[in-house]
Motif scaffolding. Sequence first.
Motif, PDB file in Angstrom:
ATOM      1  N   HIS A   1     -16.840 -13.750 -21.645  1.00  0.00           N
ATOM      2  CA  HIS A   1     -15.998 -14.805 -22.229  1.00  0.00           C
ATOM      3  C   HIS A   1     -16.319 -15.026 -23.706  1.00  0.00           C
ATOM      4  O   HIS A   1     -15.415 -15.296 -24.512  1.00  0.00           O
ATOM      5  CB  HIS A   1     -16.171 -16.106 -21.436  1.00  0.00           C
ATOM      6  CG  HIS A   1     -15.557 -16.066 -20.066  1.00  0.00           C
ATOM      7  ND1 HIS A   1     -14.209 -15.897 -19.867  1.00  0.00           N
ATOM      8  CD2 HIS A   1     -16.119 -16.174 -18.834  1.00  0.00           C
ATOM      9  CE1 HIS A   1     -13.954 -15.886 -18.562  1.00  0.00           C
ATOM     10  NE2 HIS A   1     -15.109 -16.050 -17.911  1.00  0.00           N
ATOM     11  N   MET A   2     -17.594 -14.904 -24.065  1.00  0.00           N
ATOM     12  CA  MET A   2     -17.968 -15.068 -25.465  1.00  0.00           C
ATOM     13  C   MET A   2     -17.355 -13.950 -26.322  1.00  0.00           C
ATOM     14  O   MET A   2     -16.869 -14.181 -27.428  1.00  0.00           O
ATOM     15  CB  MET A   2     -19.492 -15.069 -25.621  1.00  0.00           C
ATOM     16  CG  MET A   2     -19.933 -15.470 -27.042  1.00  0.00           C
ATOM     17  SD  MET A   2     -21.700 -15.662 -27.236  1.00  0.00           S
ATOM     18  CE  MET A   2     -22.208 -13.940 -27.201  1.00  0.00           C
TER      19      MET A   2
ATOM     20  N   PHE B   1     -24.291 -23.779 -26.019  1.00  0.00           N
ATOM     21  CA  PHE B   1     -22.966 -23.236 -25.684  1.00  0.00           C
ATOM     22  C   PHE B   1     -22.068 -24.341 -25.148  1.00  0.00           C
ATOM     23  O   PHE B   1     -20.899 -24.463 -25.543  1.00  0.00           O
ATOM     24  CB  PHE B   1     -23.117 -22.112 -24.646  1.00  0.00           C
ATOM     25  CG  PHE B   1     -23.255 -20.741 -25.246  1.00  0.00           C
ATOM     26  CD1 PHE B   1     -22.226 -19.818 -25.131  1.00  0.00           C
ATOM     27  CD2 PHE B   1     -24.394 -20.373 -25.931  1.00  0.00           C
ATOM     28  CE1 PHE B   1     -22.349 -18.547 -25.684  1.00  0.00           C
ATOM     29  CE2 PHE B   1     -24.523 -19.117 -26.489  1.00  0.00           C
ATOM     30  CZ  PHE B   1     -23.501 -18.197 -26.370  1.00  0.00           C
TER      31      PHE B   1
ATOM     32  N   LEU C   1     -16.347 -22.549 -33.542  1.00  0.00           N
ATOM     33  CA  LEU C   1     -16.758 -21.717 -32.397  1.00  0.00           C
ATOM     34  C   LEU C   1     -17.778 -20.671 -32.862  1.00  0.00           C
ATOM     35  O   LEU C   1     -17.551 -19.466 -32.862  1.00  0.00           O
ATOM     36  CB  LEU C   1     -15.531 -21.033 -31.776  1.00  0.00           C
ATOM     37  CG  LEU C   1     -14.545 -21.964 -31.063  1.00  0.00           C
ATOM     38  CD1 LEU C   1     -13.283 -21.211 -30.672  1.00  0.00           C
ATOM     39  CD2 LEU C   1     -15.186 -22.594 -29.827  1.00  0.00           C
TER      40      LEU C   1
ATOM     41  N   CYS D   1     -18.593 -25.749 -27.019  1.00  0.00           N
ATOM     42  CA  CYS D   1     -17.300 -25.634 -26.323  1.00  0.00           C
ATOM     43  C   CYS D   1     -16.655 -27.003 -26.133  1.00  0.00           C
ATOM     44  O   CYS D   1     -15.447 -27.170 -26.360  1.00  0.00           O
ATOM     45  CB  CYS D   1     -17.498 -24.964 -24.959  1.00  0.00           C
ATOM     46  SG  CYS D   1     -17.944 -23.217 -25.064  1.00  0.00           S
ATOM     47  N   GLN D   2     -17.437 -27.977 -25.719  1.00  0.00           N
ATOM     48  CA  GLN D   2     -16.904 -29.321 -25.484  1.00  0.00           C
ATOM     49  C   GLN D   2     -16.382 -29.935 -26.785  1.00  0.00           C
ATOM     50  O   GLN D   2     -15.328 -30.578 -26.807  1.00  0.00           O
ATOM     51  CB  GLN D   2     -17.998 -30.216 -24.877  1.00  0.00           C
ATOM     52  CG  GLN D   2     -18.320 -29.888 -23.428  1.00  0.00           C
ATOM     53  CD  GLN D   2     -19.471 -30.714 -22.883  1.00  0.00           C
ATOM     54  OE1 GLN D   2     -20.289 -31.249 -23.645  1.00  0.00           O
ATOM     55  NE2 GLN D   2     -19.565 -30.817 -21.567  1.00  0.00           N
TER      56      GLN D   2
ATOM     57  N   LEU E   1     -13.022 -28.222 -27.740  1.00  0.00           N
ATOM     58  CA  LEU E   1     -11.930 -28.622 -26.843  1.00  0.00           C
ATOM     59  C   LEU E   1     -11.508 -30.066 -27.080  1.00  0.00           C
ATOM     60  O   LEU E   1     -10.336 -30.417 -26.886  1.00  0.00           O
ATOM     61  CB  LEU E   1     -12.363 -28.416 -25.384  1.00  0.00           C
ATOM     62  CG  LEU E   1     -12.530 -26.950 -24.976  1.00  0.00           C
ATOM     63  CD1 LEU E   1     -13.156 -26.855 -23.584  1.00  0.00           C
ATOM     64  CD2 LEU E   1     -11.189 -26.213 -24.997  1.00  0.00           C
TER      65      LEU E   1
ATOM     66  N   LEU F   1     -15.224 -20.135 -21.047  1.00  0.00           N
ATOM     67  CA  LEU F   1     -16.588 -19.969 -21.562  1.00  0.00           C
ATOM     68  C   LEU F   1     -17.429 -21.198 -21.224  1.00  0.00           C
ATOM     69  O   LEU F   1     -18.614 -21.067 -20.879  1.00  0.00           O
ATOM     70  CB  LEU F   1     -16.537 -19.775 -23.082  1.00  0.00           C
ATOM     71  CG  LEU F   1     -17.885 -19.560 -23.789  1.00  0.00           C
ATOM     72  CD1 LEU F   1     -18.598 -18.326 -23.257  1.00  0.00           C
ATOM     73  CD2 LEU F   1     -17.679 -19.432 -25.295  1.00  0.00           C
ATOM     74  N   LEU F   2     -16.850 -22.385 -21.308  1.00  0.00           N
ATOM     75  CA  LEU F   2     -17.558 -23.616 -20.967  1.00  0.00           C
ATOM     76  C   LEU F   2     -17.990 -23.599 -19.501  1.00  0.00           C
ATOM     77  O   LEU F   2     -19.138 -23.920 -19.174  1.00  0.00           O
ATOM     78  CB  LEU F   2     -16.664 -24.838 -21.246  1.00  0.00           C
ATOM     79  CG  LEU F   2     -17.206 -26.197 -20.803  1.00  0.00           C
ATOM     80  CD1 LEU F   2     -18.511 -26.525 -21.519  1.00  0.00           C
ATOM     81  CD2 LEU F   2     -16.173 -27.305 -21.064  1.00  0.00           C
TER      82      LEU F   2
ATOM     83  N   THR G   1     -12.023 -20.664 -24.327  1.00  0.00           N
ATOM     84  CA  THR G   1     -13.164 -21.574 -24.535  1.00  0.00           C
ATOM     85  C   THR G   1     -13.418 -22.391 -23.274  1.00  0.00           C
ATOM     86  O   THR G   1     -14.574 -22.679 -22.918  1.00  0.00           O
ATOM     87  CB  THR G   1     -12.910 -22.493 -25.735  1.00  0.00           C
ATOM     88  OG1 THR G   1     -12.633 -21.701 -26.892  1.00  0.00           O
ATOM     89  CG2 THR G   1     -14.100 -23.382 -26.027  1.00  0.00           C
ATOM     90  N   SER G   2     -12.330 -22.768 -22.580  1.00  0.00           N
ATOM     91  CA  SER G   2     -12.492 -23.494 -21.312  1.00  0.00           C
ATOM     92  C   SER G   2     -13.230 -22.616 -20.302  1.00  0.00           C
ATOM     93  O   SER G   2     -14.134 -23.090 -19.588  1.00  0.00           O
ATOM     94  CB  SER G   2     -11.128 -23.901 -20.755  1.00  0.00           C
ATOM     95  OG  SER G   2     -10.455 -24.766 -21.646  1.00  0.00           O
TER      96      SER G   2
ATOM     97  N   VAL H   1     -13.738 -14.721 -26.911  1.00  0.00           N
ATOM     98  CA  VAL H   1     -13.564 -15.738 -27.954  1.00  0.00           C
ATOM     99  C   VAL H   1     -13.734 -15.108 -29.335  1.00  0.00           C
ATOM    100  O   VAL H   1     -12.963 -15.384 -30.262  1.00  0.00           O
ATOM    101  CB  VAL H   1     -14.573 -16.899 -27.754  1.00  0.00           C
ATOM    102  CG1 VAL H   1     -14.574 -17.820 -28.980  1.00  0.00           C
ATOM    103  CG2 VAL H   1     -14.227 -17.703 -26.509  1.00  0.00           C
TER     104      VAL H   1
END
Length: 776
Positions: free
Chosen positions: A208-209, A127, A106, A131-132, A135, A181-182, A178-179, A212
């Motif tokens: 959100h960043m 980004f 991350l 994130c993907q 996850l 943030l995505l 992270t979800s 994280v």
Amino acid sequence: MRLNQQGNQLSRSNQQMKQWEKELNETGVIINESQLITALSHESNPITQSKLLTLAALSRLGRNKEDSLGAIWLEKAVNLHPENQKAKEYMAQTNWKKMQNLLSSLFFPPLRETDNRTAKKKTAEQFIEICQSFLAEAEIMQQDLQAMVDLTSTMVNNELFQRYQKLDDLLTSAIAETSSLLKAAEEYDQSITGVFHTSTYYEELKIHMANVEEIKLMWQQQFLEVDLVIPSTENALEHLNNMIGMDLVKKRVNDFYRFLKYQKHRKELGFQIKDELSLHMILTGNPGTGKTTLARLMAKIYHELGVLPREEVIETDRSQLVGSFVGQTEENVRAIVERSIGGVLFIDEAYSLKREGQTGNDYGQTAIDTLVSLMTGSEYGGKFAVFLAGYPEEMRSFLDANPGLRSRFPQSNFIHLPNYSNEELIQIAEKVAQENDYILTEESKIEINHRLDQERVDETFGNARTVRNIVLDAIFKKGADDHLKLKDEILDYMLLNKEDFLTEKENIAESAQDKLNRLIGLESLKVEIRTLISFVKMQQFRRKKGLPTVPIQLHSVFTGNPGTGKTTVAKIYSEFLKECGILKRGHLIVASRADFVAGYVGQTAAKTKKKIREALGGVLFIDEAYSLLSHSAGDFGKEVIDTLVDEMTKQNENLVVVLAGYPNEMDQLLDSNPGLRSRFKKFFLFPDYSPEELLDIMSTYAESFQYQLTVDAMDLLNKTMEAEVFKGNGRFATNLVDEMIQAQAFRLMDIEEDESLFEKSMFLEEEDVKIALTKM
């Protein structure tokens, strides 16, 4: 009865396991790990297997906390027996460190509102991809972490459970954040491509960043306590003292270290030191004894004590120093020295700088003179250290021939690195195996010991280098064996057995015994040879069984006229001794006076030693040995005899010498040196061949090339040899057949080729014998 036997075996296994547990608790390691692994390979009970694997793993981790194989064994132990609390606890402790980098993926690029639309879109896409990716892997991460939570939940060590529980909570938060943030990154990406763009999505993304990053910071804080424990770094002297063997070398270097430290302290107290200790060193030793390693460690010691500003070692040799034209050598040496300033210049095989019989076009002496000048001059003198390394004998001769160079190295700075013993080399083998996550069985160590004995023939023996290659070859052989049926068992991948170290035996077409039996004549000599070999085999057998043995005298004297088979029998004798296990190579080196005697004082001993080195592990056959004895002034034959006696004593069973010649002359030679006669106990007389035996030799020799003597040819030969005496024995017989074959060729090539030529070409006729006898 079977139940009683099984019960006794189980009792012995439990008792042995308790002893290993006690040893582990007291010393932190189990000395004989291979015995434990062997017991493991014979164990079928999964609970006992689990306990043994745990002991083996903790022993390895006791030697090296970062040992990867130990961690694998603990995991296997838990899989075999999930209730193994000790394995679970240590596995949880070793796995803890592995969790530190779970969130390292991350890592996001900088987010700037001032970027243009294209740059913003690229950032948004990065980004989304990061994130993907996280996850996609998060589910497996959470499963692994949950397994450790479950594992530690039943442990006595509650603190470890709480740590893992905390990590599990943080990972859950990281996945959720992270979800989010995505989703924010996707919305930000859409807003950039749309007609209208607002800062709302940008602010949402930043929030959100930041969340994280906060979770990542909290995650890393869980490992701070572990990171604070910094392992103490091993200094150069400790490294040397922890190496296998080299006891005398360690003592010398430790004395040297203490003296340098003492001198440094005197300087700090203000004492004047007019004559500084020279830092230049001479390192001698055979291959693989650690000369280069010691040079690197000494450079570090000098640096750690502040004697030299750098710990760097510049390694060089003749090829980089000696040029091919006037002026190039001086430039090469100066350039290398300039690179070495503040550190150590290491010249390997330094004796090769000045070659024997050096011509005017060889600039080795120029390299030496330039080096001495730079070592002592005001420009570079005292600003670097020179280490010269090489084989003992060659370095001694080299330094004796260069007194100006030798004077720059005080006697206290001469360090000789002896050969490793087999026991030390087996320890090195264990270390090499351990570095590659392998274990040596006790049987494999016995085989390595045997291999080392076979390899240890002369000074070219590679010591640590040789044993490393033996282990690496075994690893290769294990992996390349197409007969190996690898299962999912961990032992199949970590044990090196005796079979992995066995070398392929050469296919011998004909044994020494068969060759001896095939020789024509020499019946009484054959009996003597067989008697001696039987005696050798019996002494070898008694030695293996621990019984007293009679000293084996193998040096022999072969007396007889030319052509009586002395060289042939010597070759068979060497093969016999190899088959018995006395000689390691079993080769035959045939030599004469010209191979030993030189034209100048001091060269004969060196020439003799060189020829003896060639013969080590085999038989040195000196033909016409009496020619070494000369009564003329200025002859160096006596020097050969003295050197030979000395080397025979030094080499013991590693060299067998056979002296050959006429009986009377051989007696004179042996009487010339009392030490020479005392070393030769076996005398073999080679009688002249009878006419019948010479005829057999001719017939056999001709048949080996698919020629056949006719009856008339045989009759003529027989009559001639009964009537006349020919010198040369077997040599005469083979030479005569060669002449017959040439005469036949001349005779047949004068006629036109026809259908009968093929058949005629296989027979040696009476007229061929006549022509051959006339020539002989």
